[in-house]
Design an enzyme around this catalytic site. Structure first.
Site, mmCIF file in Angstrom:
data_model
loop_
_atom_site.group_PDB
_atom_site.id
_atom_site.type_symbol
_atom_site.label_atom_id
_atom_site.label_comp_id
_atom_site.label_asym_id
_atom_site.label_seq_id
_atom_site.Cartn_x
_atom_site.Cartn_y
_atom_site.Cartn_z
ATOM 1 N N SER A 160 0.855 -1.197 0.000
ATOM 2 C CA SER A 160 0.000 0.000 0.000
ATOM 3 C C SER A 160 0.886 1.241 0.000
ATOM 4 O O SER A 160 2.013 1.209 0.521
ATOM 5 C CB SER A 160 -0.872 0.019 1.261
ATOM 6 O OG SER A 160 -1.514 1.277 1.400
ATOM 7 N N TYR B 240 -1.334 -0.497 10.110
ATOM 8 C CA TYR B 240 -1.412 -0.820 8.676
ATOM 9 C C TYR B 240 -0.125 -0.406 7.953
ATOM 10 O O TYR B 240 0.413 -1.162 7.136
ATOM 11 C CB TYR B 240 -2.629 -0.097 8.115
ATOM 12 C CG TYR B 240 -3.033 -0.450 6.710
ATOM 13 C CD1 TYR B 240 -3.834 -1.554 6.439
ATOM 14 C CD2 TYR B 240 -2.653 0.357 5.644
ATOM 15 C CE1 TYR B 240 -4.226 -1.855 5.139
ATOM 16 C CE2 TYR B 240 -3.048 0.073 4.347
ATOM 17 C CZ TYR B 240 -3.832 -1.032 4.099
ATOM 18 O OH TYR B 240 -4.225 -1.316 2.814
HETATM 19 P P1 NAP Z 1 -11.789 -5.611 0.878
HETATM 20 O O1 NAP Z 1 -12.712 -5.135 -0.201
HETATM 21 O O2 NAP Z 1 -12.092 -5.287 2.287
HETATM 22 O O3 NAP Z 1 -11.622 -7.206 0.698
HETATM 23 C C1 NAP Z 1 -10.804 -7.897 1.596
HETATM 24 C C2 NAP Z 1 -10.670 -9.333 1.141
HETATM 25 O O4 NAP Z 1 -9.710 -9.973 1.993
HETATM 26 C C3 NAP Z 1 -11.954 -10.132 1.245
HETATM 27 O O5 NAP Z 1 -11.984 -11.053 0.181
HETATM 28 C C4 NAP Z 1 -11.807 -10.844 2.593
HETATM 29 O O6 NAP Z 1 -12.506 -12.091 2.672
HETATM 30 C C5 NAP Z 1 -10.312 -11.115 2.584
HETATM 31 N N1 NAP Z 1 -9.737 -11.315 3.899
HETATM 32 C C6 NAP Z 1 -9.669 -10.441 4.939
HETATM 33 N N2 NAP Z 1 -9.040 -11.009 5.984
HETATM 34 C C7 NAP Z 1 -8.737 -12.273 5.611
HETATM 35 C C8 NAP Z 1 -8.106 -13.360 6.250
HETATM 36 N N3 NAP Z 1 -7.648 -13.258 7.496
HETATM 37 N N4 NAP Z 1 -7.957 -14.521 5.562
HETATM 38 C C9 NAP Z 1 -8.410 -14.644 4.288
HETATM 39 N N5 NAP Z 1 -9.012 -13.645 3.629
HETATM 40 C C10 NAP Z 1 -9.180 -12.473 4.281
HETATM 41 O O7 NAP Z 1 -10.310 -5.060 0.647
HETATM 42 P P2 NAP Z 1 -9.579 -4.494 -0.675
HETATM 43 O O8 NAP Z 1 -9.741 -3.039 -0.699
HETATM 44 O O9 NAP Z 1 -9.947 -5.310 -1.848
HETATM 45 O O10 NAP Z 1 -8.060 -4.772 -0.239
HETATM 46 C C11 NAP Z 1 -7.329 -5.875 -0.728
HETATM 47 C C12 NAP Z 1 -5.871 -5.659 -0.391
HETATM 48 O O11 NAP Z 1 -5.417 -4.453 -0.976
HETATM 49 C C13 NAP Z 1 -5.585 -5.539 1.102
HETATM 50 O O12 NAP Z 1 -4.361 -6.159 1.420
HETATM 51 C C14 NAP Z 1 -5.468 -4.046 1.306
HETATM 52 O O13 NAP Z 1 -4.677 -3.735 2.428
HETATM 53 C C15 NAP Z 1 -4.819 -3.636 0.010
HETATM 54 N N6 NAP Z 1 -4.997 -2.232 -0.327
HETATM 55 C C16 NAP Z 1 -6.250 -1.715 -0.537
HETATM 56 C C17 NAP Z 1 -6.376 -0.370 -0.851
HETATM 57 C C18 NAP Z 1 -7.714 0.273 -1.112
HETATM 58 O O14 NAP Z 1 -7.776 1.511 -1.243
HETATM 59 N N7 NAP Z 1 -8.801 -0.486 -1.191
HETATM 60 C C19 NAP Z 1 -5.239 0.441 -0.971
HETATM 61 C C20 NAP Z 1 -3.991 -0.123 -0.752
HETATM 62 C C21 NAP Z 1 -3.882 -1.463 -0.441
HETATM 63 P P3 NAP Z 1 -14.051 -12.169 3.175
HETATM 64 O O15 NAP Z 1 -14.879 -11.652 2.037
HETATM 65 O O16 NAP Z 1 -14.275 -13.624 3.428
HETATM 66 O O17 NAP Z 1 -14.154 -11.312 4.381
#
Ligand code: NAP
Length: 243
Positions: free
Chosen positions: A141, A154
């Site tokens: 990130s 984070y």
């Molecule tokens: P999201 O929409 O909240 O989705 C999170 C996903 O991770 C879901 O599929 C969830 O599964 C799964 N998950 C969470 N904890 C888990 C665990 N302990 N074991 C297995 N699966 C788990 O998040 P996102 O925005 O797509 O983020 C995905 C990644 O990108 C993360 O690492 C986040 O830190 C990174 N990121 C996101 C952003 C942003 O702006 N969105 C920016 C930078 C980095 P369930 O559906 O079963 O809960």
């Protein structure tokens, strides 16, 4: 057969990565933690488009669950191996440091950093032993590069993931395994839906949040043969929102 495992592929960026990888002709293992309906939706979208995928539930932050799920998968797939890994699962529990509960510190570090270790250590040996090697992409990130107030947990987890990416890349480079990280800025997903989007997008030179598909296209490139000489890199995808 070479498979791809995407952790946290039921929703958001992970879902888009699973769809992208399936479009590349690679069978995908869709990991999720709780949300089976969303995981099934990812599976259905891939299959409707002619791709191949299967579900594999486990909590990336629970070493026993990770080991049991991968043991089971390997027992069911004696002739296959996981050649592509996207360590995407992550959670956000923001708070200023002086008010941060221990559980929120631990859960964010455990999911992003320990989860990376628990899953990767199970797959790296087979990648190294195979002639075709493997490719790993870790979802870091901007917060892990810049540091964001309200996100010491984070930022620490993602900065550590970047360090681990660079170290592991050097360990396995001679075995035809690449390890890179992607560092998104603000991306539209469940993780960001409660943020003040109109305020935050003013900070972004492109004046908008990115989409999961835009991140998935970058991940797809890093998993493709076109990226075979790129390793140990952290590639930002943030609409110009640099430090
Ligand atoms: P999201 O929409 O909240 O989705 C999170 C996903 O991770 C879901 O599929 C969830 O599964 C799964 N998950 C969470 N904890 C888990 C665990 N302990 N074991 C297995 N699966 C788990 O998040 P996102 O925005 O797509 O983020 C995905 C990644 O990108 C993360 O690492 C986040 O830190 C990174 N990121 C996101 C952003 C942003 O702006 N969105 C920016 C930078 C980095 P369930 O559906 O079963 O809960």
């Amino acid at each position: 057969m070479k498979y791809a495992l995407v952790t946290g592929a039921s929703r958001g960026i992970g879902k888009a990565c699973a769809i992208k990888i399936a479009q590349m002709g690679i069978p995908v293992i869709i990991n999720y933690q709780n949300n089976i309906d969303a995981a099934k939706e990812t599976l259905a979208q891939i299959e409707e488009a002619g791709g191949s995928a299967e579900l594999l539930q486990f909590n990336v932050g629970n070493v026993e669950e990770v080991d049991a799920a991968i043991d089971q998968w390997e027992a069911n797939h004696p002739d296959d191996y996981i050649a592509y890994l996207v360590n995407n699962a992550g959670v956000r529990h923001d708070n200023v440091m002086f008010m941060m509960p221990l559980d929120d510190w631990n859960s964010v570090i455990n999911t992003s950093l320990n989860g990376f270790y628990y899953v990767t250590r199970r797959l790296i040996t087979k990648m190294m032993m195979r002639k075709h090697g493997g490719k790993i992409v870790n979802m870091a990130s901007l917060s892990g590069i810049k540091g964001m107030p309200g996100q010491t947990n984070y930022s620490a987890a993602k900065a550590a993931l970047i360090g681990a990416t660079k170290a592991l890349a050097q360990e396995v480079a001679s075995r035809n395994v690449t390890v890179n990280a992607v560092a998104p800025g603000f991306i539209e997903s469940d993780m960001t839906k409660e943020l003040p989007v109109d305020e935050l997008k003013k900070l972004v030179p492109m004046n908008r949040f990115g989409t999961p598909k835009e991140v998935a296209d970058l991940v797809g490139f890093l998993l493709s043969d076109a990226a075979s000489y790129i390793t140990g890199e952290v590639i930002s995808i943030n609409g110009g929102l640099y430090t």
